[in-house]
Enzyme design. Structure first.
Site, short mmCIF file in Angstrom:
data_model
loop_
_atom_site.label_atom_id
_atom_site.label_comp_id
_atom_site.label_asym_id
_atom_site.label_seq_id
_atom_site.Cartn_x
_atom_site.Cartn_y
_atom_site.Cartn_z
N GLU A 29 62.74 -45.42 49.54
CA GLU A 29 62.74 -43.99 49.66
C GLU A 29 61.97 -43.11 48.70
O GLU A 29 62.58 -43.00 47.62
CB GLU A 29 64.22 -43.64 49.71
CG GLU A 29 65.05 -44.33 50.84
CD GLU A 29 64.79 -43.93 52.30
OE1 GLU A 29 64.33 -42.63 52.67
OE2 GLU A 29 64.96 -44.59 53.05
N GLU A 70 71.29 -37.36 48.51
CA GLU A 70 69.95 -38.26 48.93
C GLU A 70 70.37 -39.61 49.31
O GLU A 70 69.87 -40.02 50.16
CB GLU A 70 69.01 -37.89 47.75
CG GLU A 70 67.75 -38.85 48.29
CD GLU A 70 67.13 -38.04 49.50
OE1 GLU A 70 66.62 -38.95 50.25
OE2 GLU A 70 66.65 -36.83 49.46
N GLU A 77 69.89 -42.12 57.70
CA GLU A 77 68.54 -42.19 58.28
C GLU A 77 68.20 -43.59 58.63
O GLU A 77 67.76 -44.01 59.80
CB GLU A 77 67.49 -41.67 57.35
CG GLU A 77 67.35 -40.08 57.50
CD GLU A 77 66.15 -39.35 56.83
OE1 GLU A 77 65.56 -40.17 55.94
OE2 GLU A 77 66.15 -38.42 56.91
#
Length: 124
Positions: A29, A70, A77
């Site tokens: 990420e 986050e 996701e």
């Protein structure tokens, strides 16, 4: 069959999962890497900007909130992609809603830091 660990062995195993999660987030990420670097830079600055224990808690808390949101966003996701990579209105909505939490955390971080920098420079 999974062992039913208790006490310190369970905590040790959970700690390992958490460290692995940080590694995976760092590896996969880019947003997490960027935000982690920003937080790493801002963390020592919080002791320059802040003047009281409450200032430090709020400044550092805003950094932690950004990383927490986050990590949740990235997990959501990833799970959404695991379910299916094809375009889907619900999958898109899920990802957008998760992303909006990061936006709020960034806005809150900026608000906190600007307010406390202003306090440091002009009020005290």
């Amino acid at each position: 069959m999974k062992a039913n660990l208790k006490g310190l062995p369970r905590l040790k195993k959970a700690w390992g999962y958490s460290i692995n999660g940080f590694r995976k987030a760092w590896q996969h990420e880019e947003a997490f890497r960027i935000e982690s670097i920003v937080c790493f830079i801002l963390l020592p600055l919080s002791f320059v900007v802040g003047q009281t224990l409450m200032d430090y808690i709020i400044l550092i808390g805003s950094l932690a909130l950004l990383l927490i949101t986050e990590l949740f966003n990235s997990a959501i996701e990833t799970l959404t992609d695991r379910v299916g990579m094809e375009q889907n209105e619900l999958s898109g909505r899920t990802k957008d809603i998760a992303s909006s939490t990061v936006f709020i955390a960034v806005f809150f971080l900026i608000f906190v830091w600007v307010a406390l920098i202003y306090k440091r420079l002009f009020i005290n």
